[in-house]
Design a protein around this motif. Sequence first.
Motif, PDB file in Angstrom:
ATOM      1  N   PRO A 130       6.258   9.996 -12.816  1.00 49.19           N
ATOM      2  CA  PRO A 130       6.929  11.029 -11.991  1.00 49.19           C
ATOM      3  C   PRO A 130       6.118  11.380 -10.740  1.00 49.19           C
ATOM      4  N   ALA A 131       4.588  10.988 -10.536  1.00 45.37           N
ATOM      5  CA  ALA A 131       4.143  11.307  -9.379  1.00 45.37           C
ATOM      6  C   ALA A 131       4.432   9.903  -8.419  1.00 45.37           C
ATOM      7  N   THR A 132       4.874  10.198  -7.125  1.00 44.42           N
ATOM      8  CA  THR A 132       5.419   9.339  -6.299  1.00 44.42           C
ATOM      9  C   THR A 132       4.748   9.263  -5.120  1.00 44.42           C
ATOM     10  N   PRO A 133       4.553   8.216  -4.309  1.00 46.10           N
ATOM     11  CA  PRO A 133       4.116   8.134  -3.087  1.00 46.10           C
ATOM     12  C   PRO A 133       5.125   8.768  -2.115  1.00 46.10           C
ATOM     13  N   ILE A 134       4.806   8.962  -0.791  1.00 47.15           N
ATOM     14  CA  ILE A 134       5.549   9.656  -0.015  1.00 47.15           C
ATOM     15  C   ILE A 134       5.784   8.673   1.202  1.00 47.15           C
ATOM     16  N   GLY A 135       5.190   7.575   1.022  1.00 45.26           N
ATOM     17  CA  GLY A 135       5.219   6.497   2.283  1.00 45.26           C
ATOM     18  C   GLY A 135       4.910   5.149   1.557  1.00 45.26           C
ATOM     19  N   ILE A 136       5.314   3.883   1.992  1.00 47.21           N
ATOM     20  CA  ILE A 136       4.940   2.515   1.208  1.00 47.21           C
ATOM     21  C   ILE A 136       4.957   1.705   2.529  1.00 47.21           C
ATOM     22  N   ASN A 137       4.040   0.502   2.486  1.00 45.68           N
ATOM     23  CA  ASN A 137       3.947  -0.185   3.235  1.00 45.68           C
ATOM     24  C   ASN A 137       3.438  -1.619   2.634  1.00 45.68           C
ATOM     25  N   LEU A 138       4.602  -2.793   2.478  1.00 49.41           N
ATOM     26  CA  LEU A 138       4.614  -3.793   1.951  1.00 49.41           C
ATOM     27  C   LEU A 138       4.864  -5.075   2.745  1.00 49.41           C
ATOM     28  N   PRO A 139       4.610  -6.301   2.319  1.00 49.46           N
ATOM     29  CA  PRO A 139       3.878  -6.696   1.492  1.00 49.46           C
ATOM     30  C   PRO A 139       2.201  -6.397   1.502  1.00 49.46           C
ATOM     31  N   ASN A 140       1.548  -6.532   0.473  1.00 52.08           N
ATOM     32  CA  ASN A 140       0.010  -6.322   0.538  1.00 52.08           C
ATOM     33  C   ASN A 140      -0.841  -7.689   0.910  1.00 52.08           C
ATOM     34  N   ALA A 141      -0.224  -8.645   0.705  1.00 53.14           N
ATOM     35  CA  ALA A 141      -0.844  -9.985   1.060  1.00 53.14           C
ATOM     36  C   ALA A 141      -1.218  -9.922   2.554  1.00 53.14           C
ATOM     37  N   ASP A 142      -2.393 -10.222   3.050  1.00 56.35           N
ATOM     38  CA  ASP A 142      -2.786 -10.001   4.602  1.00 56.35           C
ATOM     39  C   ASP A 142      -2.226 -11.207   5.292  1.00 56.35           C
ATOM     40  N   TRP A 143      -2.080 -12.410   4.513  1.00 61.86           N
ATOM     41  CA  TRP A 143      -1.571 -13.345   5.269  1.00 61.86           C
ATOM     42  C   TRP A 143      -0.224 -13.321   5.715  1.00 61.86           C
ATOM     43  N   ILE A 186       8.371 -12.621   1.233  1.00 63.59           N
ATOM     44  CA  ILE A 186       8.506 -12.877   2.843  1.00 63.59           C
ATOM     45  C   ILE A 186      10.175 -12.539   2.853  1.00 63.59           C
ATOM     46  N   LEU A 187      10.884 -12.955   2.123  1.00 64.72           N
ATOM     47  CA  LEU A 187      12.427 -12.745   2.365  1.00 64.72           C
ATOM     48  C   LEU A 187      12.712 -11.250   2.207  1.00 64.72           C
ATOM     49  N   TRP A 188      11.891 -10.588   1.438  1.00 69.67           N
ATOM     50  CA  TRP A 188      12.093  -9.108   1.403  1.00 69.67           C
ATOM     51  C   TRP A 188      11.732  -8.263   2.352  1.00 69.67           C
ATOM     52  N   VAL A 189      10.558  -8.985   3.307  1.00 69.98           N
ATOM     53  CA  VAL A 189      10.098  -8.138   4.577  1.00 69.98           C
ATOM     54  C   VAL A 189      10.954  -8.452   5.534  1.00 69.98           C
ATOM     55  N   MET A 241       0.987  -1.265   0.027  1.00 65.47           N
ATOM     56  CA  MET A 241       0.010  -0.060   0.075  1.00 65.47           C
ATOM     57  C   MET A 241       0.915   1.122   0.062  1.00 65.47           C
ATOM     58  N   ARG A 242       0.406   2.400  -0.777  1.00 62.19           N
ATOM     59  CA  ARG A 242       1.256   3.528  -0.736  1.00 62.19           C
ATOM     60  C   ARG A 242       0.352   4.722  -0.374  1.00 62.19           C
ATOM     61  N   ASN A 243       1.278   5.690   0.307  1.00 61.07           N
ATOM     62  CA  ASN A 243       0.742   6.749   0.759  1.00 61.07           C
ATOM     63  C   ASN A 243       1.034   7.845  -0.453  1.00 61.07           C
ATOM     64  N   ILE A 244      -0.015   8.215  -1.257  1.00 59.42           N
ATOM     65  CA  ILE A 244       0.314   8.861  -2.571  1.00 59.42           C
ATOM     66  C   ILE A 244       0.669  10.249  -2.366  1.00 59.42           C
ATOM     67  N   MET A 245       1.336  10.861  -3.297  1.00 52.18           N
ATOM     68  CA  MET A 245       1.862  12.081  -3.304  1.00 52.18           C
ATOM     69  C   MET A 245       0.756  13.066  -2.848  1.00 52.18           C
ATOM     70  N   LEU A 246       0.835  14.118  -1.943  1.00 52.00           N
ATOM     71  CA  LEU A 246       0.068  15.262  -1.421  1.00 52.00           C
ATOM     72  C   LEU A 246      -1.225  14.302  -0.734  1.00 52.00           C
ATOM     73  N   SER A 247      -1.026  13.016  -0.242  1.00 48.04           N
ATOM     74  CA  SER A 247      -2.366  12.744   0.427  1.00 48.04           C
ATOM     75  C   SER A 247      -2.286  13.322   1.882  1.00 48.04           C
ATOM     76  N   LEU A 248      -0.835  13.364   2.304  1.00 53.95           N
ATOM     77  CA  LEU A 248      -0.653  13.938   3.837  1.00 53.95           C
ATOM     78  C   LEU A 248       0.047  15.644   3.524  1.00 53.95           C
ATOM     79  N   MET A 249       0.871  15.641   2.671  1.00 54.18           N
ATOM     80  CA  MET A 249       1.265  16.902   2.466  1.00 54.18           C
ATOM     81  C   MET A 249       0.106  17.806   2.140  1.00 54.18           C
ATOM     82  N   THR A 250      -0.836  17.175   1.558  1.00 48.51           N
ATOM     83  CA  THR A 250      -2.122  17.992   1.038  1.00 48.51           C
ATOM     84  C   THR A 250      -2.115  19.177  -0.028  1.00 48.51           C
TER      85      THR A 250
END
Length: 685
Positions: free
Chosen positions: A388-401, A299-302, A1-10
């Motif tokens: 060019p539009a970038t997130p300002i934060g990322i949380n991965l992996p997306n798989a809930d399990w 799993i290796l990545w996280v 999941m990503r926090n998209i550009m300006l979603s928090l900077m507004t």
Amino acid sequence: MRNIMLSLMTAMAVTACTGQKAEKAEATQDNFNYVVDQFADLQILRYQVPGFESLSLKQKQLLYHLSEAAQMGRDILFDQNCRYNLPVRRALETVYTGYKGDRTDPQFVALETYLKRVWFANGIHHHYAEDKFVPGFTPEFFRTCVSQVESSALPLREGQTVEQFVAEISPVIFDPAVMAKRTVQSGDVDLIRASANNYYGEGVTQEEVEDFYARMKAGKDTISPISYGLNSRLVKENGKLVEKVWKVGGLYSPAIEKIVSELQKAVAFAENDAQKSIIGKLIEYYQTGDLKTFDVYSILWVEDTASDVDFVNGFIETYGDPLGMKASWESTVNFINKEATKRTKVISDNAQWFEDHSPVDKRFKKEKVKGVSAKVITVSMLGGDCYPATPIGINLPNADWIRRDHGSKSVTIENITEAYDKASQGNGFNEEFVWSDKEREGLKKYGFITDNLHTDLHECLGHGSGKLLPDTDPDALKAYSSTLEEARADLFGLYYLGDTKLVELGLVPDAEAYKAEYYKYIMNGLMTQLVRIEQGKNVEEAHMRNRQLIAKWVYEKGKADNVIELKRRDGKTYVVVGDYAKLRELFGTLLAEVQRIKSEGDFAAGKKLVEEYAVKVDPALHAEVLERYAKLNLAPYKGFVNPVMKEVKNDKGEVMDIVLDYTEGYADQMLRYSKEYSFLPSYNE
């Protein structure tokens, strides 16, 4: 999941228009020129990469090859967004570079602007609003331009004439009814057939897609399920639905082979054996397309929290698919900001406390939070759906399990948030939209701190919090899943921003700091993010829907107690927060409900919440906000050019250093990328 550009900077963190283009502007450490270009509703910035010079040569070489891999898949995203994006882009680039007429002609200037928008959005649809761009040049001008360039440089089909090409491509560019919206995520329509994206073949219906994947899931592992459909296009062949997998030897193979080649080069410079295994497993996934291999890679990545250099590369986020299953291609390359990471380490070290004290029902809480890691990073290259539009934060992996059993990795991209902050200083936005000096002073004192902290909480804890009930399908919320997931993460962060625990942990200087983010968030959700929407349009993008959902819900539920008011002064509307403590309580109440909806897979309740609060816009307020904003001469959307990474070699051809060049302009970079990183045919059918 990503926090998209300006979603928090507004929308507050937007840059003042210089009125000048800066395609070749010099940018140095001491006097960094952040603004590169401005056109339409977009402004292009640069970001700095502090600390790069202090890295070892081996780390720089690792970053270099990962950065090359981050550009190799550029064409994939264009094609995923719409099957005509590559021929449109290539035709426009051919005209743009080969045009012999007056380049100040308004028709040509309009074509140039249109091309720049296509580059920015990775296609012909707006990157946020999803609507197709309206060209400011005529079909006749386009036809004349195309007829004057070498036909061999045009993206013609085999045996196709220039006239036939123009006849095929013109409705895609000029007819507003043809491929009108990239992704349709709500409404009483067939979401697949109404969307112009290229995740599904022609003639495929929503019902067919849902039935296809329901049958595929039937009787399969529900404890640790693969991400069905993540890396494929679903098409009809001889009347039968078939997945065309994105892999070496499959769909998009020419680009994926280039990605793999750079990843193979990167292995030699890996910092440790764990990182070698991660890159190797990603290569294996690209070679096989096996989603179980992708889970092993994830799993290796996280679990790798020791490496300083890190990256994301692959088919990751599903925002662009109406059903939230198929993933766009993206990449980021980065290294740790060790000093700033002390902040996120405090958060991750206390993850269990935050989970235990969450206002959600105990049934939906994790009894034991596993593997939550968080860090602040310095990004050194952006690619695919992060550029060019970038997130300002990322949380991965997306798989809930995987989150449940192995944890998640969260990052805040601080050199990007810093670029927004530096570029926005003194732009007049606060004076126009913020209610009083009291709020403005709070924003000045606490705004940057609480913006970054909200991102930390959103990514590190919000997305990683809670759990699904054992029998809940991860795809149960369908088209509403992205909006509700982003709302869940935002609410988690907002709720805890106002907790005295943050003062106790030393994350905020005092108990008043949270009010800055609360005010800004509500103002953005109720009003100022509307500057990104054309008058008469609804809110479409998932992150924008999330923010409006939260702001409108708490506004409505707090009316009786005047928690939030929309006050008029001098003919203008302002947000006034009357009770911050009660506002926090409302955030907690809504968080509990959104978590319940996700945990139980309550589609009906999720749909009702989104459709009631997240989609419709007050037309009078919208018109007012647009009028006030227009007077500021600002651009509501921001994106970035990447620094240029260059190898410095000696006479023997040995790499002695990797250096960064910040001087490349926007059009220069886009044209270079199209020349150096285009590997796919124009039509990938």
